[in-house]
Design a protein around this motif. Structure first.
Motif, short mmCIF file in Angstrom:
data_model
loop_
_atom_site.label_atom_id
_atom_site.label_comp_id
_atom_site.label_asym_id
_atom_site.label_seq_id
_atom_site.Cartn_x
_atom_site.Cartn_y
_atom_site.Cartn_z
N THR A 51 31.84 0.10 -10.61
CA THR A 51 32.37 -1.07 -9.91
C THR A 51 31.84 -2.37 -10.49
OG1 THR A 51 30.63 -1.02 -8.25
CG2 THR A 51 32.62 0.20 -7.76
N GLY A 95 31.90 -2.68 -13.61
CA GLY A 95 32.63 -2.75 -14.87
C GLY A 95 31.86 -2.18 -16.04
N ASP A 129 39.16 -2.04 -11.31
CA ASP A 129 38.86 -1.69 -12.70
C ASP A 129 39.78 -0.62 -13.24
OD1 ASP A 129 36.74 -3.36 -13.15
OD2 ASP A 129 35.32 -1.99 -12.21
N ARG A 173 42.05 -7.65 -8.04
CA ARG A 173 41.46 -8.42 -9.14
C ARG A 173 41.42 -9.90 -8.78
NH1 ARG A 173 43.91 -5.59 -14.72
NH2 ARG A 173 42.89 -3.57 -14.35
#
Lengths: 214, 214
Positions: A36, A38, A122, A172
């Motif tokens: 989470t 990234g 993601d 996002r």
């Protein structure tokens, strides 16, 4: 109620077994957090074990590879989401209402469960490639709506992909600018999804105005 | 008409310059092919130069890194797509018709330009993060439709993400099963996109039934 009531014949777990299970879960939780943030697949095993606060050496007692760990962690996030949806949609039979509940619940993860939301943001469209969770339930409900003549779309998979795309866009956007996404943005996406599926605009608005039980 | 007619004062390019430009373009083309085969970032520089049929050593005369090459190659694919859309939508002012043209044209790439289609299918939602191409034109048209009261959606970016998600779903589906995606599937997605944006279903169907100039 104790767990034993459900599984009276289950073998007793030893303290070692329990510790092993805890270490395994710590690795999975660390993997979910890294995903989470990234960093997911780019994180080294060293970083993962540090994040999980366990010794580097014990990683391979639990997982064969980093890829296997991330696979299990992704699966776990999906199942968690699926269970939430099952609770929120229990007793609802209208596929249009079910789809609306799915979208409204998933969009709200942005603030109710930021970790799961981050995972979806993601993963992008890959999130619907997992056999459990999002994809299976969404496809099932869209197909039920097609069969009942509730939805006019012909290609359930393409429609699901569009809804998932909108959801990722929303999550996002929330991550980039927290103030820009709230309950009304999420509910707007739910209306868009219903219209896309072929529900008349006025009815889509009515369905999304229903209270949401979580 | 010769190029010189458009740029009479441009310096003459030497044979060496032209050869350099050809080698650079060969690397970009190789990168595009590797991306569309799903190998993209995973390909080594050795594989890229072999694919481009140039010597390994000359890679760094043209690009600083693999990442830079793939960035340029992605940009090039996007601009190619953008130019196609500009031709097909020239003279069309209704934002709803423009969005329909964009979706219908992009979906048809699956068989008219499989390389670009493969790039979109792989890139998923990341395709709309590029400043040129898809994202800029789509957002501009959706915003024009909002301003004109043609579209009822409030969040243009989320709507674009949903349309892109549906498009990727369609292109991935075509790649998995060529027979399952044809002009009618693409046009169905265009109708879904218009309904999602807030165009009434009957009008969406009428818009998508218009002939498509490419």
């Amino acid at each position: 109620m104790e767990e034993a009531a459900f599984a009276p014949d289950a073998p007793k777990t030893s303290r070692l077994d329990r510790r092993k299970a805890r270490t395994r879960q710590a690795l999975i939780d660390a993997a979910v957090r890294l995903m989470t943030e990234g960093r997911g697949e780019r994180a080294s095993i060293q970083e993962i074990t540090e994040e999980a606060d366990i010794g580097f050496g014990s990683f391979y007692n639990h997982f064969e590879s980093k890829e296997q760990l991330f696979q299990v962690a992704s699966q776990e996030v999906m199942e968690l989401w699926g269970a939430m949806f099952d609770r929120a949609s229990a007793g609802i039979t209208d596929p249009a209402v079910r789809v609306a509940v799915g979208v409204r619940l998933t969009g709200r993860l942005a603030w109710t469960h930021p970790t799961i939301a981050g995972f979806f943001a993601d993963a992008g469209l890959d999130a619907i490639e997992f056999p459990s969770g999002l994809a299976a339930r969404g496809l099932r409900d869209i197909r039920a709506g097609q069969a009942a003549g509730r939805f006019t779309v012909k290609e359930a998979e393409v429609a699901l992909s569009a809804i998932a795309g909108g959801m990722c866009g929303l999550l996002r956007r929330h991550r980039r600018d927290l103030e820009n996404v709230d309950e009304s943005s999420v509910d707007e996406l739910a209306e868009e999804a219903l219209r896309l599926l072929g529900v008349p605009a006025r009815e889509a608005a009515r369905i999304v105005a229903r209270p949401l039980s979580t």
